[in-house]
Motif scaffolding. Structure first.
Motif, PDB file in Angstrom:
ATOM      1  N   LEU A 129      37.158  42.530  42.634  1.00  0.00           N
ATOM      2  CA  LEU A 129      38.463  42.748  42.035  1.00  0.00           C
ATOM      3  C   LEU A 129      38.658  44.250  41.949  1.00  0.00           C
ATOM      4  N   ASN A 130      39.771  44.716  42.517  1.00  0.00           N
ATOM      5  CA  ASN A 130      40.016  46.150  42.488  1.00  0.00           C
ATOM      6  C   ASN A 130      40.644  46.570  41.182  1.00  0.00           C
ATOM      7  N   LYS A 131      40.201  47.729  40.685  1.00  0.00           N
ATOM      8  CA  LYS A 131      40.870  48.291  39.512  1.00  0.00           C
ATOM      9  C   LYS A 131      42.058  49.105  39.995  1.00  0.00           C
ATOM     10  N   PRO A 132      43.142  49.160  39.229  1.00  0.00           N
ATOM     11  CA  PRO A 132      43.339  48.437  37.988  1.00  0.00           C
ATOM     12  C   PRO A 132      43.763  46.992  38.231  1.00  0.00           C
ATOM     13  N   PHE A 133      43.429  46.115  37.340  1.00  0.00           N
ATOM     14  CA  PHE A 133      43.802  44.721  37.490  1.00  0.00           C
ATOM     15  C   PHE A 133      44.287  44.176  36.159  1.00  0.00           C
ATOM     16  N   ASP A 134      44.878  43.020  36.249  1.00  0.00           N
ATOM     17  CA  ASP A 134      45.400  42.337  35.083  1.00  0.00           C
ATOM     18  C   ASP A 134      44.357  41.290  34.679  1.00  0.00           C
ATOM     19  N   ALA A 135      44.164  41.094  33.390  1.00  0.00           N
ATOM     20  CA  ALA A 135      43.159  40.150  32.907  1.00  0.00           C
ATOM     21  C   ALA A 135      43.339  38.744  33.492  1.00  0.00           C
ATOM     22  N   HIS A 136      44.582  38.364  33.757  1.00  0.00           N
ATOM     23  CA  HIS A 136      44.817  37.030  34.343  1.00  0.00           C
ATOM     24  C   HIS A 136      44.173  36.887  35.708  1.00  0.00           C
ATOM     25  N   GLU A 137      44.217  37.978  36.484  1.00  0.00           N
ATOM     26  CA  GLU A 137      43.609  37.936  37.806  1.00  0.00           C
ATOM     27  C   GLU A 137      42.112  37.739  37.676  1.00  0.00           C
ATOM     28  N   LEU A 138      41.502  38.453  36.724  1.00  0.00           N
ATOM     29  CA  LEU A 138      40.059  38.323  36.522  1.00  0.00           C
ATOM     30  C   LEU A 138      39.733  36.892  36.128  1.00  0.00           C
ATOM     31  N   LEU A 139      40.547  36.348  35.240  1.00  0.00           N
ATOM     32  CA  LEU A 139      40.325  34.968  34.797  1.00  0.00           C
ATOM     33  C   LEU A 139      40.385  33.999  35.971  1.00  0.00           C
ATOM     34  N   ALA A 140      41.373  34.206  36.847  1.00  0.00           N
ATOM     35  CA  ALA A 140      41.518  33.327  38.019  1.00  0.00           C
ATOM     36  C   ALA A 140      40.293  33.408  38.910  1.00  0.00           C
ATOM     37  N   ARG A 141      39.772  34.623  39.110  1.00  0.00           N
ATOM     38  CA  ARG A 141      38.582  34.774  39.955  1.00  0.00           C
ATOM     39  C   ARG A 141      37.372  34.117  39.314  1.00  0.00           C
ATOM     40  N   ILE A 142      37.228  34.342  38.008  1.00  0.00           N
ATOM     41  CA  ILE A 142      36.087  33.749  37.304  1.00  0.00           C
ATOM     42  C   ILE A 142      36.129  32.235  37.445  1.00  0.00           C
ATOM     43  N   ASN A 143      37.312  31.667  37.210  1.00  0.00           N
ATOM     44  CA  ASN A 143      37.434  30.211  37.315  1.00  0.00           C
ATOM     45  C   ASN A 143      37.115  29.713  38.723  1.00  0.00           C
ATOM     46  N   ALA A 144      37.603  30.443  39.713  1.00  0.00           N
ATOM     47  CA  ALA A 144      37.371  30.022  41.105  1.00  0.00           C
ATOM     48  C   ALA A 144      35.883  30.037  41.438  1.00  0.00           C
TER      49      ALA A 144
ATOM     50  N   THR B 289      35.828  47.002  41.242  1.00  0.00           N
ATOM     51  CA  THR B 289      35.675  48.237  41.981  1.00  0.00           C
ATOM     52  C   THR B 289      36.937  48.593  42.712  1.00  0.00           C
ATOM     53  N   ARG B 290      36.957  49.828  43.202  1.00  0.00           N
ATOM     54  CA  ARG B 290      38.016  50.247  44.097  1.00  0.00           C
ATOM     55  C   ARG B 290      37.312  50.448  45.424  1.00  0.00           C
ATOM     56  N   VAL B 291      37.277  49.432  46.262  1.00  0.00           N
ATOM     57  CA  VAL B 291      36.598  49.635  47.551  1.00  0.00           C
ATOM     58  C   VAL B 291      37.546  49.341  48.695  1.00  0.00           C
ATOM     59  N   GLY B 292      37.298  50.011  49.771  1.00  0.00           N
ATOM     60  CA  GLY B 292      38.030  49.699  50.995  1.00  0.00           C
ATOM     61  C   GLY B 292      37.388  48.498  51.645  1.00  0.00           C
ATOM     62  N   ASN B 293      37.942  48.081  52.696  1.00  0.00           N
ATOM     63  CA  ASN B 293      37.522  46.855  53.339  1.00  0.00           C
ATOM     64  C   ASN B 293      36.103  46.875  53.877  1.00  0.00           C
ATOM     65  N   ALA B 294      35.727  47.934  54.568  1.00  0.00           N
ATOM     66  CA  ALA B 294      34.418  47.966  55.213  1.00  0.00           C
ATOM     67  C   ALA B 294      33.303  47.922  54.181  1.00  0.00           C
ATOM     68  N   THR B 295      33.475  48.664  53.111  1.00  0.00           N
ATOM     69  CA  THR B 295      32.457  48.685  52.065  1.00  0.00           C
ATOM     70  C   THR B 295      32.305  47.305  51.450  1.00  0.00           C
ATOM     71  N   GLU B 296      33.431  46.649  51.259  1.00  0.00           N
ATOM     72  CA  GLU B 296      33.394  45.323  50.654  1.00  0.00           C
ATOM     73  C   GLU B 296      32.563  44.370  51.491  1.00  0.00           C
ATOM     74  N   ARG B 297      32.771  44.419  52.794  1.00  0.00           N
ATOM     75  CA  ARG B 297      32.024  43.531  53.672  1.00  0.00           C
ATOM     76  C   ARG B 297      30.544  43.844  53.592  1.00  0.00           C
TER      77      ARG B 297
END
Lengths: 239, 305
Positions: free
Chosen positions: A104-119, A84-92
């Protein structure tokens, strides 16, 4: 190509994104299923029971938030990463009320998504509960009450500036992860100015002072030189 | 003029009464007086003045109304502009996600073709540039919608921190920035503001000064308090801004002639200006090119809102 690092369900109304991401994630060893809308996503979660769901928020029909809400209503604890593209308050708000595990904010790189998934999967596999939707987090001598936005050190409340609180909250929800200044700026401040990272450093200084955390022998916050910071103490949910 | 026809009502009533009383023979003498021609001209003059005053009052009110309308229209236009930017940004993020992720995938697929590596890096960097640009534009648009909590900000400390930060950048580590702060009659007071936003505003101004000047140039940051506001001047002896560019430098994405070839998307100054406007301050620029070139940005921030 090793498979079975787990099974994923990708949900996004953009076919091209699904195509590229599923290809990438399959090459990284996951079994990937996709859905282009909310209704189909809920069906597939029921049928396939994926290890993790990657869910876009803005979709026509049933949007990502509604899908997540229904999932949690069914008492499903499947971890969910929101795109998503969210600001801080919405995220909380989303984290506390609807139970997403990460963003994960769009646009993103697939590597970042992979890192989050793994975490996220690492935490789940270790049998650790999801911290993202817990109201009160504890670690060593500190207790963070996310609803009241209060921090207790050795059972005494201490004051933090709002941004320092947001920063500590974010770090405690992502313990053990290397958090770059850029990611912190994006997630906590809602900014993407890679050069104004001084702001992050100033808040870390404040946190270290309040937590009495010595950067040379840290208990809570470790500096990863040239990269960012890491919350190194174990984090649990207050019973 | 139709609006002011009600002014003639008293005259009309008076005239009617006069005619009526004369006609019915009840025009009793109330006052007998003799008016010489001088008095008549005086009375006519007074009446004319009265009418002119009423006319002027009418025009004044009209101008005020027009001024308010213009301001309202300007605000509406700006809001619509920001909404457009947000819609644009929204549309751009999905294709950009596909492109960034697709390039990662290609990179993986072409591991055994090293000659593809450089091209992929080029493509990825440029796609990232687009991504950062859309984010920055989104930020600018969102400034309008955010609500802010202003607290006292000590610009003395803040400017020192920003100067230290900007000189840590790899391109500027050999550069110097002089900081002059008023010490008498007192140190400058704090201003109400959002510390993060002010950091951003001054950071952009300083980075600008460094970008458009060289090793041998001087950069001065001056902080003083004058007359209910704080004044921050950021001056450099760099190449200056051409006169024809000056009216446009605070516009989003504007890049003047001297900017060609330098990194950046022309948003830094637009953001600085937006932040300063939000703080009810002002920002001005003076600049010369050619011999004795240089630029000075002057920012005023009110001590109270």
């Amino acid at each position: 190509m090793s498979t079975n690092k787990g099974s994923l369900l990708l949900v996004d109304d953009e076919e091209d994104i699904l195509t590229v991401l599923s290809s990438f994630l399959e090459r990284s060893g996951f079994k990937v299923s996709t859905a282009a809308n909310g209704e189909l996503a809920l069906k597939k979660i029921e049928q396939e029971n994926p290890d993790l769901v990657v869910l876009d928020i803005l979709m026509p029909g049933l949007d990502g938030r509604e899908v997540l809400r229904r999932l949690r209503q069914r008492s499903s604890i499947t971890p969910v990463i929101m795109l998503t593209r969210v600001g801080n308050a919405t995220e909380r708000a989303l984290a506390l009320e609807e139970g997403a595990d990460d963003y994960l904010n769009k646009p993103f790189d697939a590597h970042e998504l992979l890192a989050r998934i793994n975490a996220v999967l690492r935490r789940v596999k270790a049998g650790e509960p999801s911290l993202a939707s817990a109201w009160e987090l504890v670690s060593e001598n500190i207790c963070l009450d996310r609803r009241e936005r209060a921090l207790f050190v050795n059972n005494k409340q201490v004051l933090l500036t709002p941004k320092a609180f947001d920063l500590l909250e974010f770090m405690m929800v992502h313990p053990g992860e290397l958090l770059t200044r850029e990611r912190l700026l994006e997630s906590v401040w809602g900014w993407e100015y890679p050069l104004v990272t001084r702001t992050v450093d100033a808040r870390i200084v404040e946190l270290r002072r309040v937590l009495q955390d010595d950067p040379s022998i840290p208990v809570y916050i470790e500096t990863v030189p040239g990269n960012g910071y890491r919350f190194i103490a174990a984090v649990g949910i207050k019973k | 003029m139709k609006k002011y026809s009600y002014l003639l009502i008293p005259l009309g009533i008076g005239l009617l009464f006069d005619i009526f009383l004369h006609w019915t023979g009840h025009a009793n003498l109330v006052l007998s007086a003799r008016f010489d021609i001088g008095h008549v001209i005086l009375v006519l003059g007074a009446l004319s003045s009265l009418f002119l005053f009423v006319y002027w009052l009418g025009r004044f009110n009209n101008q005020k109304k027009t001024g308010l309308e213009i301001e309202k229209n300007r605000n509406l236009a700006q809001q619509e502009h920001h909404r457009f930017l947000k819609r644009l940004n929204h549309e751009l993020k999905n294709p950009l996600t596909t492109m960034l992720s697709g390039l990662s995938l290609l990179d993986d697929m072409l591991k055994d073709k090293p000659e593809a590596g450089d091209l992929l890096v080029l493509l990825t960097n440029n796609t990232r540039r687009l991504s950062v640009l859309t984010d920055n534009i989104n930020q600018l648009a969102e400034f309008n919608e955010r609500s802010f909590e202003f607290v006292p900000v000590d610009l003395n400390r803040l400017l020192k921190e920003i100067i230290a930060a900007v000189l840590e950048l790899p391109d500027y580590q050999e550069r110097r920035i002089e900081f002059q702060i008023q010490k008498a009659p007192w140190l400058p007071h704090s201003v109400p503001g959002d510390e993060d936003l002010l950091t951003l505003a001054f950071y952009n101004l300083l980075e600008n000064a460094l970008k458009y000047s060289g090793q041998g140039d001087i950069i001065e940051v001056r902080l003083r308090e004058s007359n209910k506001s704080l004044q921050v001047e950021i001056a450099d002896t760099g190449c200056g801004i051409p006169e024809e560019d000056l009216p446009y430098i605070f516009k989003e994405l504007y890049r003047g002639k001297t900017a060609q070839g330098k990194q950046g998307e022309g948003l830094g100054l637009a953001i600085s200006k937006q932040v300063i406007d939000l703080h009810q301050g002002t920002i001005e620029v003076q600049s010369h090119t050619g011999e004795n070139s240089g630029t000075v940005f002057t920012v005023h921030l009110p001590l109270s809102l």
